[in-house]
Scaffold this motif. Structure first.
Motif, PDB file in Angstrom:
ATOM      1  N   MET A 172       5.263  -0.275  10.720  1.00  0.00           N
ATOM      2  CA  MET A 172       4.929   1.082  11.151  1.00  0.00           C
ATOM      3  C   MET A 172       3.538   1.071  11.790  1.00  0.00           C
ATOM      4  N   ASP A 173       3.375   1.632  12.990  1.00  0.00           N
ATOM      5  CA  ASP A 173       2.081   1.620  13.654  1.00  0.00           C
ATOM      6  C   ASP A 173       1.116   2.594  12.976  1.00  0.00           C
ATOM      7  N   LYS A 174      -0.153   2.509  13.364  1.00  0.00           N
ATOM      8  CA  LYS A 174      -1.197   3.294  12.699  1.00  0.00           C
ATOM      9  C   LYS A 174      -0.991   4.789  12.877  1.00  0.00           C
ATOM     10  N   VAL A 175      -0.552   5.194  14.067  1.00  0.00           N
ATOM     11  CA  VAL A 175      -0.317   6.623  14.306  1.00  0.00           C
ATOM     12  C   VAL A 175       0.785   7.135  13.386  1.00  0.00           C
ATOM     13  N   SER A 176       1.885   6.417  13.309  1.00  0.00           N
ATOM     14  CA  SER A 176       2.999   6.839  12.464  1.00  0.00           C
ATOM     15  C   SER A 176       2.609   6.864  10.990  1.00  0.00           C
ATOM     16  N   ALA A 177       1.834   5.847  10.574  1.00  0.00           N
ATOM     17  CA  ALA A 177       1.424   5.789   9.167  1.00  0.00           C
ATOM     18  C   ALA A 177       0.531   6.965   8.805  1.00  0.00           C
ATOM     19  N   LEU A 178      -0.448   7.272   9.661  1.00  0.00           N
ATOM     20  CA  LEU A 178      -1.348   8.393   9.383  1.00  0.00           C
ATOM     21  C   LEU A 178      -0.602   9.713   9.495  1.00  0.00           C
ATOM     22  N   ARG A 179       0.322   9.784  10.433  1.00  0.00           N
ATOM     23  CA  ARG A 179       1.141  10.996  10.599  1.00  0.00           C
ATOM     24  C   ARG A 179       1.947  11.276   9.334  1.00  0.00           C
ATOM     25  N   MET A 180       2.589  10.252   8.799  1.00  0.00           N
ATOM     26  CA  MET A 180       3.383  10.440   7.589  1.00  0.00           C
ATOM     27  C   MET A 180       2.503  10.758   6.386  1.00  0.00           C
ATOM     28  N   GLN A 181       1.297  10.189   6.373  1.00  0.00           N
ATOM     29  CA  GLN A 181       0.351  10.506   5.301  1.00  0.00           C
ATOM     30  C   GLN A 181      -0.016  11.985   5.338  1.00  0.00           C
ATOM     31  N   ARG A 182      -0.325  12.488   6.508  1.00  0.00           N
ATOM     32  CA  ARG A 182      -0.757  13.888   6.622  1.00  0.00           C
ATOM     33  C   ARG A 182       0.399  14.867   6.482  1.00  0.00           C
ATOM     34  N   HIS A 183       1.601  14.402   6.694  1.00  0.00           N
ATOM     35  CA  HIS A 183       2.778  15.242   6.436  1.00  0.00           C
ATOM     36  C   HIS A 183       3.140  15.277   4.956  1.00  0.00           C
ATOM     37  N   GLY A 184       2.429  14.513   4.153  1.00  0.00           N
ATOM     38  CA  GLY A 184       2.717  14.497   2.722  1.00  0.00           C
ATOM     39  C   GLY A 184       3.864  13.596   2.346  1.00  0.00           C
ATOM     40  N   LEU A 185       4.248  12.691   3.235  1.00  0.00           N
ATOM     41  CA  LEU A 185       5.398  11.838   2.964  1.00  0.00           C
ATOM     42  C   LEU A 185       5.024  10.546   2.243  1.00  0.00           C
ATOM     43  N   LEU A 186       3.811  10.062   2.436  1.00  0.00           N
ATOM     44  CA  LEU A 186       3.398   8.810   1.809  1.00  0.00           C
ATOM     45  C   LEU A 186       2.671   9.021   0.495  1.00  0.00           C
ATOM     46  N   SER A 187       2.039  10.163   0.331  1.00  0.00           N
ATOM     47  CA  SER A 187       1.411  10.505  -0.953  1.00  0.00           C
ATOM     48  C   SER A 187       1.766  11.948  -1.265  1.00  0.00           C
ATOM     49  N   LYS A 188       2.378  12.182  -2.401  1.00  0.00           N
ATOM     50  CA  LYS A 188       2.920  13.495  -2.733  1.00  0.00           C
ATOM     51  C   LYS A 188       1.818  14.542  -2.885  1.00  0.00           C
TER      52      LYS A 188
ATOM     53  N   LEU B 124      -8.003   4.807  14.459  1.00  0.00           N
ATOM     54  CA  LEU B 124      -6.851   4.350  15.224  1.00  0.00           C
ATOM     55  C   LEU B 124      -7.125   3.044  15.956  1.00  0.00           C
ATOM     56  N   GLN B 125      -8.398   2.671  16.095  1.00  0.00           N
ATOM     57  CA  GLN B 125      -8.752   1.411  16.745  1.00  0.00           C
ATOM     58  C   GLN B 125      -8.883   0.267  15.748  1.00  0.00           C
ATOM     59  N   GLU B 126      -8.925   0.585  14.458  1.00  0.00           N
ATOM     60  CA  GLU B 126      -9.096  -0.437  13.435  1.00  0.00           C
ATOM     61  C   GLU B 126      -7.755  -1.089  13.081  1.00  0.00           C
ATOM     62  N   GLU B 127      -7.857  -2.309  12.550  1.00  0.00           N
ATOM     63  CA  GLU B 127      -6.672  -2.978  12.023  1.00  0.00           C
ATOM     64  C   GLU B 127      -6.369  -2.413  10.641  1.00  0.00           C
ATOM     65  N   THR B 128      -5.121  -2.039  10.401  1.00  0.00           N
ATOM     66  CA  THR B 128      -4.730  -1.491   9.097  1.00  0.00           C
ATOM     67  C   THR B 128      -3.484  -2.201   8.607  1.00  0.00           C
ATOM     68  N   PRO B 129      -3.272  -2.244   7.288  1.00  0.00           N
ATOM     69  CA  PRO B 129      -2.075  -2.901   6.742  1.00  0.00           C
ATOM     70  C   PRO B 129      -0.804  -2.199   7.209  1.00  0.00           C
ATOM     71  N   THR B 130       0.241  -2.980   7.351  1.00  0.00           N
ATOM     72  CA  THR B 130       1.535  -2.420   7.742  1.00  0.00           C
ATOM     73  C   THR B 130       2.117  -1.592   6.598  1.00  0.00           C
ATOM     74  N   VAL B 131       2.621  -0.421   6.936  1.00  0.00           N
ATOM     75  CA  VAL B 131       3.261   0.449   5.951  1.00  0.00           C
ATOM     76  C   VAL B 131       4.746   0.511   6.270  1.00  0.00           C
ATOM     77  N   ARG B 132       5.578   0.328   5.261  1.00  0.00           N
ATOM     78  CA  ARG B 132       7.028   0.383   5.467  1.00  0.00           C
ATOM     79  C   ARG B 132       7.618   1.480   4.583  1.00  0.00           C
ATOM     80  N   SER B 133       8.354   2.365   5.197  1.00  0.00           N
ATOM     81  CA  SER B 133       8.970   3.450   4.438  1.00  0.00           C
ATOM     82  C   SER B 133      10.073   4.074   5.272  1.00  0.00           C
TER      83      SER B 133
END
Length: 270
Positions: free
Chosen positions: A1-17, A238-247
């Protein structure tokens, strides 16, 4: 999952309840929130997968307390917004066409009689339900009527807006200010957006959205990149390297994330 998608899902409340105390804030960021696709008419809205608690029941409670209000947004679709945000969305979605003679008569009837359901209107006027309902819906889109859907019953009352919220018109911002406010929310939760995403979600005139993006860019509140607008504070992340998130989530058709990403799902016709 790319950084945009990972942060997007985080802010949508999908990765952390999200907890109950923070849920109204998330609801406001994702508003208008439509009922779940193919749910029973009158069902409360729900943000699936975002909480450990039953947020459908929580939304039902907020609706009963009139902290969530039902209206017609996004091209006339039924959806809910926080009561405190009702003037904000009224500024963007109200139908400003002059009242027809029938609409004027219906408005005067409710001002005289008070809140009524369709059955009582039928008894008083002798009109058929199929003739009454479209008039109520048009007045609802003008934000002159409120459908008081405080539970899941079909026999809900309607009322003149001035009876429920007499200060609505004074509280409404300009459409130009309102679109800037919702675009800031939209970019925050979706991280990087383009005009097509904003139009797919809000169903507002492209010109109004374009002017909102331009104004926010001029004010330094949004940063324009080759792939879309982002918040300035997100640029470094968004320019930094971040770990891959799979969900994986199976989201229903009316989920706010699905509605925003419709342009990416659409297959062009050849």
């Amino acid at each position: 999952m790319d950084k945009v998608s990972a942060l997007r899902m985080q802010r949508h409340g999908l990765l952390s309840k999200v907890q109950e105390t923070e849920f109204p804030k998330l609801f406001g960021l994702l508003s208008p929130v439509r009922p779940v696709s193919w749910s029973c008419p009158g069902s409360p809205p729900e943000l699936r997968y975002r909480t450990e608690f039953d947020n459908g029941a929580f939304c039902a409670q907020l609706r009963q307390e009139h902290k969530l209000l039902k209206g017609r947004f996004q091209g006339g679709c039924i959806a809910y917004v926080l009561a405190k945000d009702f003037p904000l969305f009224a500024a963007l979605y109200r139908d400003s066409k002059p009242l027809s003679h029938t609409e004027q008569e219906m408005l005067m009837l409710f001002k005289r009689e008070g809140p009524m359901n369709i059955g009582l209107v039928r008894e008083i006027t002798g009109l058929r339900a199929k003739d009454i309902t479209p008039v109520l819906h048009r007045l609802q889109r003008k934000f002159l009527f409120l459908e008081d859907q405080s539970d899941s019953e079909w026999d809900r009352p309607w009322m003149a807006m001035e009876e429920f919220c007499p200060e609505l018109w004074e509280q409404m911002p300009s459409a130009e200010d309102a679109v800037c406010e919702i675009l800031l929310r939209f970019v925050h939760v979706n991280v990087r957006v383009n005009p097509e995403m904003a139009h797919a979600f809000y169903q507002l005139p492209p010109k109004l959205l374009k002017e909102g993006f331009s104004r926010l860019e001029e004010e330094g509140k949004l940063l324009h990149t080759e792939l879309g607008w982002i918040l300035p504070e997100d640029e470094v992340f968004l320019q930094e390297e971040t770990p891959t998130v799979r969900s994986v989530f199976a989201l229903q058709r009316n989920d706010p994330l699905v509605l925003a990403l419709i342009p990416e799902f659409t297959v062009p016709e050849y």
